[in-house]
Design a protein around this motif. Structure first.
Motif, short mmCIF file in Angstrom:
data_model
loop_
_atom_site.label_atom_id
_atom_site.label_comp_id
_atom_site.label_asym_id
_atom_site.label_seq_id
_atom_site.Cartn_x
_atom_site.Cartn_y
_atom_site.Cartn_z
N TYR A 97 12.08 -14.87 -17.87
CA TYR A 97 13.45 -15.29 -18.16
C TYR A 97 14.41 -14.09 -18.08
CZ TYR A 97 17.58 -16.88 -20.59
OH TYR A 97 18.89 -17.16 -20.90
N TRP A 99 13.97 -11.33 -16.51
CA TRP A 99 14.02 -10.83 -15.13
C TRP A 99 15.07 -11.60 -14.33
CZ3 TRP A 99 13.68 -6.79 -12.52
CH2 TRP A 99 13.43 -6.77 -11.15
N GLN A 100 15.05 -12.92 -14.45
CA GLN A 100 16.05 -13.72 -13.74
C GLN A 100 17.46 -13.43 -14.25
OE1 GLN A 100 15.32 -15.42 -10.94
NE2 GLN A 100 13.33 -14.50 -11.32
N HIS A 118 15.11 -7.69 -5.76
CA HIS A 118 15.18 -9.14 -5.85
C HIS A 118 13.94 -9.88 -5.35
CE1 HIS A 118 16.39 -9.04 -1.61
NE2 HIS A 118 16.09 -10.32 -1.57
N ILE A 151 10.87 -21.58 -15.49
CA ILE A 151 11.09 -20.47 -14.58
C ILE A 151 9.84 -20.30 -13.74
CG2 ILE A 151 11.46 -17.98 -14.45
CD1 ILE A 151 13.12 -18.20 -16.95
#
Length: 153
Positions: A97, A99-100, A118, A151
């Motif tokens: 979570y 990281w996003q 990315h 996720i």
């Protein structure tokens, strides 16, 4: 307050400096509990250690190590104590979570840093953490539009 669970190598300048400042604030709160941020949800994982001040000091040490590697001047002597005998746990769902969340910030404000990272599926955790299986942490403030979303891992 955002005390990221991933390794600071992934941070842009803004995230690194903000994490340093917020970590210093957290250190102060852990040293003198009872102030305005004493009950901040992100402090729980530090407060549940045997020595919360040393756990925070170890967290801050990795931030200043990354700053040193980049040639920034963060004052290591602001870290009051280190040497926690335990690592903190971070759930893999929480790490994913965050990281996003970080990638979205990087895409907007630091496109070069975003391009570098990315495509990375799973970031390394901050050195103070070990990854365990589990969902997004109960203390995380998940926006309502993503609260029910899974996720991808």
């Amino acid at each position: 307050m955002r005390l990221w669970s991933m390794h600071p190598r992934y941070f842009d300048r803004q995230a690194l400096t903000a994490c340093w400042r917020e970590g210093l604030l957290a250190q102060s709160v852990l040293t003198k509990p009872g102030g305005g941020y004493s009950h901040h949800p992100q402090l729980r994982r530090f407060q549940h250690t045997e020595n919360s001040r040393a756990a925070m000091g170890d967290y801050l040490s990795a931030i200043v190590d990354e700053a040193d590697a980049r040639g920034y001047r963060f004052s290591r002597d602001k870290i009051r104590v280190t040497g926690s005998r335990e690592q903190l746990h971070v759930n893999d769902g929480q790490l994913a979570y965050e990281w996003q969340h970080l990638l979205a910030k990087l895409q907007r404000r630091s496109p070069d840093t975003w391009k570098r990272w990315h495509e990375l599926h799973r970031p390394d955790p901050h050195p103070a953490f070990i990854v365990v299986g589990g969902p997004i942490a109960e203390w995380e403030k998940v926006p309502s539009h993503s609260a029910g979303q899974q996720i991808d891992e």
